[in-house]
Enzyme design. Structure first.
Site, PDB file in Angstrom:
ATOM      1  CB  SER A  97      -0.860   0.018   1.250  1.00  0.00           C
ATOM      2  OG  SER A  97      -0.009   0.165   2.368  1.00  0.00           O
ATOM      3  CE  LYS A  98       0.006   6.930  -3.777  1.00  0.00           C
ATOM      4  NZ  LYS A  98      -1.173   6.801  -4.594  1.00  0.00           N
ATOM      5  NE  ARG A  99      -1.377   2.643   6.476  1.00  0.00           N
ATOM      6  CZ  ARG A  99      -0.896   1.739   7.293  1.00  0.00           C
ATOM      7  NH1 ARG A  99      -0.002   2.062   8.204  1.00  0.00           N
ATOM      8  NH2 ARG A  99      -1.305   0.487   7.219  1.00  0.00           N
ATOM      9  CD  GLN A 100       2.805  -1.033   5.865  1.00  0.00           C
ATOM     10  OE1 GLN A 100       3.967  -0.848   6.184  1.00  0.00           O
ATOM     11  NE2 GLN A 100       1.939  -1.597   6.656  1.00  0.00           N
TER      12      GLN A 100
END
Ligand code: GLU
Length: 473
Positions: free
Chosen positions: A251-254
């Site tokens: 994901s983007k966050r990770q």
């Protein structure tokens, strides 16, 4: 025939880690087997096109030292390849499939398709086109094509299954029943990804298709197209998914962040290449640090992993710290200079800049972290009341006075000599340990902890060091 591969991004935004991984594996394969790599911009979805996406892509690859043999980076030659400039080619080819009956026009309006989809979904059936238009009289359908909005669909044959071989997954079989009559040409006259991709791979002589596993489910449709045209299939090599540490899809966050953002945050091109190469591929031995040219020799599709590759940001940081420490100092200075300048830290005193970078690169994970370790060498130091009191107390004053007097007399010196001067200061003033070091570091660097005193003086030079100390006496 020489191997030829392609990187075929859709210009829908910035190059992400997954895209870089695909591009890199293609690039490495081409280098390894002395083949060619094509850059092909798959811009047939007009609604998803993003302004400047291609320019960004190209500048990112330039920053990473990845070049293409055909495509927009090459002025001459056969490029650039933009699918939107090849519409007549797809049109010619769809006619062949309409003639052979492997494709048919579909006039169903969006609402009707939605209705069918909903019914199938409610009944928990495979969602696919109900083939309403396949039953139309062929001559009538041909006439309607001239005046009515329509799409062109592939006719999935009534065979049992489509089988193909993937280098990583080996035999893959999909039941035809599960395949939709995929749209090949959209109502705006543009081809879909599937159609343009296959036609181009064939016409461009692509021998190996390396792409992310998310495309594996599209491959049976592509295989059917190869069969319809009676074309030789390329070898398929699907790269494992990229995952978060908890094994969910990246994901983007990770970490599925634009490559450009990593570069802007101070991750080095060398690190990003090395890190991404290990996402789904493993070398013969335990070695972890590889330059691009080492990877070009070492890479083998045989060592592409089947299972998903975990994106570990801690490993990325570690790797970057290794490159910061181990690349030639000139390389790090070149990377650091624009960042230092943009933070208002001057780099024109090359001796000082060199020493500052040498110090900071050992302490930081990114170029940007190096800034934090370098600011005190450039700016006027600020002190808390507590620090001021410490600097003014009797023993500190003794230390600062003795040390600065002796230091100002030194024209040539070694770090060892400064070290003995610190010891001598301690012995003469009778001040020891923390009480000796803290005022010196505070005066020179603004904090009681930090680099060794000889190193600080080396970076600042003797005159600046003496001046900094004298401010407190
Ligand atoms: N245009 C597709 C993408 O955006 C290409 C997939 C493929 O390599 O076939 O990734």
């Amino acid at each position: 025939m020489k191997a030829k591969v392609r990187f075929a991004p859709s210009p829908t935004g910035h190059l992400h880690v997954g895209g870089l991984r695909t591009a890199l594996f293609n690039y490495l394969y081409a280098k390894k087997v002395d083949g060619k790599i094509v850059l092909r911009i798959e811009d047939t979805d007009q609604s998803r096109k993003v302004e400047n996406a291609v320019e960004n892509l190209i500048s990112t690859f330039e920053a990473l030292n990845i070049s293409f043999d055909e495509g927009p980076t090459q002025g001459g030659g056969c490029g650039p390849y933009f699918q939107s400039e090849r519409l007549s080619i797809y049109n010619e080819h769809i006619k062949l499939l309409l003639d052979s009956g492997d494709a048919y026009p579909c006039f169903c309006p969006a609402e009707k398709l939605e209705e069918t989809r909903k019914k199938q979904s409610d009944a928990k059936h495979t969602i696919k086109y109900d083939r309403h238009c396949l039953r139309l009289d062929a001559a009538e359908a041909r006439k309607r094509i001239e005046k009515e909005p329509h799409v062109i669909r592939m006719k999935v044959p009534s065979e049992e299954e489509v089988v193909f071989y993937d280098v990583v997954r080996e035999r893959v079989a999909i039941r035809c029943e599960e395949l939709d009559d995929q749209v090949l040409i959209k109502s705006d006259g543009f081809p879909t990804y599937h159609f343009a991709n296959v036609v181009d791979d064939h016409l461009m002589g692509i021998t190996h298709v390396l792409r992310g596993e998310e495309w594996l489910s599209s491959t049976p449709k592509h295989v059917l197209l190869y069969q319809f045209f009676n074309w030789k299939q390329p070898k398929f090599i699907h790269l494992p998914l990229l995952l978060n540490p908890d094994k969910s899809k990246l994901s983007k966050r990770q970490g599925d962040v634009a490559v450009e953002d990593y570069l802007n945050k101070g991750y080095l091109p060398e690190t990003l290449i090395n890190f991404v190469a290990l996402l789904g591929w493993h070398p013969k031995n335990e070695q972890e640090l590889f330059s691009l040219s080492e990877l070009e020799k070492e890479f083998s599709v045989k060592r592409i992993n089947k299972s998903g590759a975990v994106f570990d940001i801690e490993k990325l940081k570690w790797m970057n710290s290794q490159y910061l420490k181990n690349l030639p100092i000139e390389t790090i200075m070149n990377y650091a200079a624009p960042v230092f300048k943009s933070e208002g830290l001057e780099t024109t005193d090359v001796r000082k800049f060199n020493a500052v970078v040498e110090n900071a690169r050992k302490r930081a994970d990114t170029i940007h972290e190096m800034i934090e370790h370098s600011i005190p060498f450039y700016t006027e130091l600020q002190y808390s009341d507590e620090d001021k009191n410490l600097l003014q107390n009797e023993s500190s004053q003794k230390v600062l006075t003795y040390f600065s007097e002796k230091l100002s007399g030194l024209s040539k010196w070694t770090e060892a000599e400064i070290k003995s001067l610190v010891n001598e200061t301690g012995e003469t003033t009778g001040v020891k340990g923390k009480d000796l070091y803290a005022p010196l570091r505070l005066a020179l660097f603004g904090t009681a902890h930090g680099p060794d005193i000889p190193l600080l003086i080396n970076i600042l030079d003797v005159d600046t060091a003496v001046n900094r100390i004298k401010l407190h006496i």
